[in-house]
Design a protein around this motif. Structure first.
Motif, PDB file in Angstrom:
ATOM      1  N   GLN A 163       0.822  -1.211   0.000  1.00  0.00           N
ATOM      2  CA  GLN A 163       0.000   0.000   0.000  1.00  0.00           C
ATOM      3  C   GLN A 163       0.861   1.267   0.000  1.00  0.00           C
ATOM      4  O   GLN A 163       0.563   2.232  -0.707  1.00  0.00           O
ATOM      5  CB  GLN A 163      -0.947  -0.032   1.212  1.00  0.00           C
TER       6      GLN A 163
ATOM      7  N   TRP B 271      -8.442  16.288  -6.498  1.00  0.00           N
ATOM      8  CA  TRP B 271      -8.896  16.846  -5.216  1.00  0.00           C
ATOM      9  C   TRP B 271     -10.086  17.788  -5.427  1.00  0.00           C
ATOM     10  O   TRP B 271     -11.088  17.711  -4.705  1.00  0.00           O
ATOM     11  CB  TRP B 271      -7.742  17.605  -4.539  1.00  0.00           C
TER      12      TRP B 271
ATOM     13  N   THR C 137     -13.949  17.447  -3.894  1.00  0.00           N
ATOM     14  CA  THR C 137     -14.645  18.455  -3.078  1.00  0.00           C
ATOM     15  C   THR C 137     -15.977  18.830  -3.738  1.00  0.00           C
ATOM     16  O   THR C 137     -16.979  18.986  -3.052  1.00  0.00           O
ATOM     17  CB  THR C 137     -13.790  19.730  -2.860  1.00  0.00           C
TER      18      THR C 137
ATOM     19  N   ILE D 164     -18.685  16.359  -2.933  1.00  0.00           N
ATOM     20  CA  ILE D 164     -19.280  16.566  -1.609  1.00  0.00           C
ATOM     21  C   ILE D 164     -20.305  17.691  -1.673  1.00  0.00           C
ATOM     22  O   ILE D 164     -21.414  17.591  -1.137  1.00  0.00           O
ATOM     23  CB  ILE D 164     -18.171  16.921  -0.580  1.00  0.00           C
TER      24      ILE D 164
ATOM     25  N   VAL E 297     -19.400   7.604  -0.927  1.00  0.00           N
ATOM     26  CA  VAL E 297     -18.040   7.097  -0.712  1.00  0.00           C
ATOM     27  C   VAL E 297     -17.508   6.432  -1.985  1.00  0.00           C
ATOM     28  O   VAL E 297     -16.326   6.552  -2.318  1.00  0.00           O
ATOM     29  CB  VAL E 297     -17.946   6.190   0.543  1.00  0.00           C
TER      30      VAL E 297
ATOM     31  N   LEU F 107     -11.055  10.054  -6.769  1.00  0.00           N
ATOM     32  CA  LEU F 107      -9.688  10.177  -6.251  1.00  0.00           C
ATOM     33  C   LEU F 107      -8.697   9.330  -7.040  1.00  0.00           C
ATOM     34  O   LEU F 107      -7.523   9.654  -7.103  1.00  0.00           O
ATOM     35  CB  LEU F 107      -9.664   9.833  -4.754  1.00  0.00           C
TER      36      LEU F 107
ATOM     37  N   GLN G  47      -7.592  -5.383  -3.303  1.00  0.00           N
ATOM     38  CA  GLN G  47      -7.668  -3.920  -3.212  1.00  0.00           C
ATOM     39  C   GLN G  47      -7.379  -3.285  -4.586  1.00  0.00           C
ATOM     40  O   GLN G  47      -8.065  -2.338  -4.995  1.00  0.00           O
ATOM     41  CB  GLN G  47      -6.656  -3.420  -2.168  1.00  0.00           C
TER      42      GLN G  47
ATOM     43  N   TRP H 275      -5.313  15.660  -1.575  1.00  0.00           N
ATOM     44  CA  TRP H 275      -5.657  14.520  -2.434  1.00  0.00           C
ATOM     45  C   TRP H 275      -4.871  13.284  -2.004  1.00  0.00           C
ATOM     46  O   TRP H 275      -5.433  12.195  -1.886  1.00  0.00           O
ATOM     47  CB  TRP H 275      -5.339  14.850  -3.906  1.00  0.00           C
ATOM     48  N   HIS H 276      -3.587  13.459  -1.763  1.00  0.00           N
ATOM     49  CA  HIS H 276      -2.734  12.320  -1.406  1.00  0.00           C
ATOM     50  C   HIS H 276      -3.199  11.694  -0.086  1.00  0.00           C
ATOM     51  O   HIS H 276      -3.253  10.476   0.057  1.00  0.00           O
ATOM     52  CB  HIS H 276      -1.273  12.793  -1.324  1.00  0.00           C
TER      53      HIS H 276
ATOM     54  N   ALA I  37      -6.255  11.768   1.108  1.00  0.00           N
ATOM     55  CA  ALA I  37      -7.543  11.086   0.896  1.00  0.00           C
ATOM     56  C   ALA I  37      -7.325   9.713   0.265  1.00  0.00           C
ATOM     57  O   ALA I  37      -7.978   8.737   0.636  1.00  0.00           O
ATOM     58  CB  ALA I  37      -8.467  11.952   0.040  1.00  0.00           C
ATOM     59  N   THR I  38      -6.364   9.625  -0.673  1.00  0.00           N
ATOM     60  CA  THR I  38      -6.092   8.301  -1.259  1.00  0.00           C
ATOM     61  C   THR I  38      -5.509   7.364  -0.196  1.00  0.00           C
ATOM     62  O   THR I  38      -5.859   6.186  -0.148  1.00  0.00           O
ATOM     63  CB  THR I  38      -5.116   8.392  -2.457  1.00  0.00           C
ATOM     64  N   LEU I  39      -4.653   7.887   0.673  1.00  0.00           N
ATOM     65  CA  LEU I  39      -4.097   7.063   1.760  1.00  0.00           C
ATOM     66  C   LEU I  39      -5.208   6.567   2.692  1.00  0.00           C
ATOM     67  O   LEU I  39      -5.152   5.436   3.185  1.00  0.00           O
ATOM     68  CB  LEU I  39      -3.101   7.870   2.590  1.00  0.00           C
TER      69      LEU I  39
ATOM     70  N   ILE J 239      -8.192   5.809   1.913  1.00  0.00           N
ATOM     71  CA  ILE J 239      -8.848   4.668   1.262  1.00  0.00           C
ATOM     72  C   ILE J 239      -7.984   3.420   1.417  1.00  0.00           C
ATOM     73  O   ILE J 239      -8.469   2.338   1.739  1.00  0.00           O
ATOM     74  CB  ILE J 239      -9.074   4.970  -0.242  1.00  0.00           C
ATOM     75  N   LEU J 240      -6.698   3.582   1.211  1.00  0.00           N
ATOM     76  CA  LEU J 240      -5.784   2.430   1.192  1.00  0.00           C
ATOM     77  C   LEU J 240      -5.596   1.777   2.551  1.00  0.00           C
ATOM     78  O   LEU J 240      -5.490   0.566   2.649  1.00  0.00           O
ATOM     79  CB  LEU J 240      -4.395   2.869   0.705  1.00  0.00           C
ATOM     80  N   LEU J 241      -5.507   2.592   3.615  1.00  0.00           N
ATOM     81  CA  LEU J 241      -5.044   2.080   4.906  1.00  0.00           C
ATOM     82  C   LEU J 241      -6.155   1.846   5.922  1.00  0.00           C
ATOM     83  O   LEU J 241      -5.879   1.525   7.082  1.00  0.00           O
ATOM     84  CB  LEU J 241      -3.995   3.037   5.507  1.00  0.00           C
TER      85      LEU J 241
ATOM     86  N   GLU K 213      -8.079  -0.463   6.562  1.00  0.00           N
ATOM     87  CA  GLU K 213      -8.090  -1.788   7.220  1.00  0.00           C
ATOM     88  C   GLU K 213      -7.180  -1.831   8.445  1.00  0.00           C
ATOM     89  O   GLU K 213      -7.287  -2.754   9.258  1.00  0.00           O
ATOM     90  CB  GLU K 213      -7.646  -2.869   6.221  1.00  0.00           C
ATOM     91  N   HIS K 214      -6.260  -0.857   8.572  1.00  0.00           N
ATOM     92  CA  HIS K 214      -5.305  -0.893   9.687  1.00  0.00           C
ATOM     93  C   HIS K 214      -5.760  -0.115  10.933  1.00  0.00           C
ATOM     94  O   HIS K 214      -5.028  -0.096  11.919  1.00  0.00           O
ATOM     95  CB  HIS K 214      -3.945  -0.360   9.232  1.00  0.00           C
TER      96      HIS K 214
ATOM     97  N   LEU L   3     -15.740   5.953   6.744  1.00  0.00           N
ATOM     98  CA  LEU L   3     -14.766   6.405   5.741  1.00  0.00           C
ATOM     99  C   LEU L   3     -15.201   7.687   5.035  1.00  0.00           C
ATOM    100  O   LEU L   3     -14.368   8.554   4.739  1.00  0.00           O
ATOM    101  CB  LEU L   3     -14.483   5.291   4.714  1.00  0.00           C
ATOM    102  N   VAL L   4     -16.495   7.838   4.795  1.00  0.00           N
ATOM    103  CA  VAL L   4     -16.919   9.032   4.065  1.00  0.00           C
ATOM    104  C   VAL L   4     -16.674  10.292   4.904  1.00  0.00           C
ATOM    105  O   VAL L   4     -16.285  11.341   4.382  1.00  0.00           O
ATOM    106  CB  VAL L   4     -18.383   8.921   3.551  1.00  0.00           C
TER     107      VAL L   4
ATOM    108  N   LEU M 208     -12.947  11.010   4.613  1.00  0.00           N
ATOM    109  CA  LEU M 208     -12.602  11.597   3.314  1.00  0.00           C
ATOM    110  C   LEU M 208     -13.025  13.067   3.249  1.00  0.00           C
ATOM    111  O   LEU M 208     -12.250  13.922   2.833  1.00  0.00           O
ATOM    112  CB  LEU M 208     -13.242  10.795   2.173  1.00  0.00           C
ATOM    113  N   LYS M 209     -14.251  13.357   3.686  1.00  0.00           N
ATOM    114  CA  LYS M 209     -14.701  14.758   3.693  1.00  0.00           C
ATOM    115  C   LYS M 209     -13.756  15.611   4.544  1.00  0.00           C
ATOM    116  O   LYS M 209     -13.372  16.712   4.171  1.00  0.00           O
ATOM    117  CB  LYS M 209     -16.111  14.862   4.284  1.00  0.00           C
TER     118      LYS M 209
ATOM    119  N   LEU N 132     -10.425  16.146   2.843  1.00  0.00           N
ATOM    120  CA  LEU N 132     -10.515  16.971   1.629  1.00  0.00           C
ATOM    121  C   LEU N 132     -10.651  18.450   1.957  1.00  0.00           C
ATOM    122  O   LEU N 132     -10.237  19.299   1.174  1.00  0.00           O
ATOM    123  CB  LEU N 132     -11.661  16.476   0.738  1.00  0.00           C
TER     124      LEU N 132
END
Lengths: 194, 194
Positions: free
Chosen positions: A7, A40, A44, A47, A60, A67, A109, B40-41, B43-45, B47-49, B51-52, B59-60, B63-64, B67
């Motif tokens: 990831q 980005w 926005t 939303i 979502v 994204l 994923q 942006w970066h 927000a993508t992270l 999504i990716l992480l 699960e941890h 999640l929504v 993300l909001k 952003l």
């Protein structure tokens, strides 16, 4: 590699999207916009405008889709909407890019995000229609408020813009009258040719 | 103004975040990162992480939150994490900015997004702990992979980075060992002072 390592490798790869330049300018016309900040801005907008959709959407899913919708450009580059030569080879280039880039992630994923990218491209689901509408609405505002440089440079016509903007009529019909007004303004200002 | 007009006015204002430069560089060290592409970066992270995380998150909402978490910088500027003089006046400057910028939106929508920004700042909810962890994890990767220029320029020490990174230990404890490894790497490379 562990899942976390995969990831973070993907996330490191995503940094390159900040270096992919689009034809659109920032609104202050200081420079071209890159695909990361464009993504980005779209998220926005998603939303902000979700109350205007006609078909209900899962927000979502829309956000995830927006994204990642441009990450294939890391390999394939940004294809200017009105450049017919490049548009012809775009699919093949982007498919190979998706294979490599989403392939950096843990299997399921990568499949999920690649699936969202494909869904965006196919424009059939409610989410992808909304996402595509935003992907047209944001650039018309960038172009209009930056003095139409990108349109002028490429000699873009009203018919071309109208055709390109149909995605807004489909995905955000309530915003369509506003877009028609933007197009009129762009023509009146001489940014777009009649 | 109609709601749509208010929303598009806010969206036009957001374009300015692309011009707010952070201290971090892009990973290829070609230039400083701006707050829009940073958001942006993150927000993508997110999504990716997801699960941890240990505490479940919506999640929504994450993300909001990510952003919009930096939009106050349009007026208040980016405050470098290790700049104690500016950090002291940061709250007041950002509060005024939030007032003006979120105030462009229809009332309840402005309140919702401003509330998410405040929630991010307070770091109490599960969502904001996760979001803050990502807001530390992304810059350490930017700094490490761009050759530590921002750390070196400001003479940043291991103790300062450790302190700054605690938000990862809190919001993403499973990722904490990776961050400790990043800090060791940054010290070994001479990017961060022991």
């Amino acid at each position: 590699m562990t899942r976390l390592e995969q990831q973070l490798t993907f996330s490191r790869e995503l940094d390159k999207l900040k270096g992919v330049l689009r034809q659109s300018m920032l609104m202050d016309a200081s420079r071209r916009e890159n695909s990361a900040e464009h993504s980005w801005h779209l998220a926005t907008l998603a939303i902000l405008l979700v109350e205007h959709v006609e078909e209900p959407v899962n927000l979502v899913r829309v956000l995830k889709m927006l994204l990642v919708h441009d990450v294939v450009e890391i390999d394939a580059g940004d294809t200017f909407a009105y450049d017919t030569t490049h548009v012809a080879t775009q699919n093949e280039r982007e498919k190979r890019a998706a294979e490599r880039i989403f392939g950096l992630l843990p299997d399921e994923q990568g499949r999920e995000l690649r699936g969202l990218w494909e869904e965006f491209e196919h424009r059939r689901s409610a989410e992808s229609k909304y996402a595509n509408a935003l992907d047209r609405l944001q650039p018309i505002m960038q172009n209009l408020y930056s003095g139409g440089q990108s349109w002028k440079k490429h000699g873009v016509t009203r018919a071309q813009v109208m055709d390109r903007m149909r995605a807004v009529e489909i995905g955000l019909p309530k915003v369509w009258p506003t877009v028609l007004k933007f197009i009129d303004d762009a023509c009146a200002a001489g940014y777009v040719q009649e």
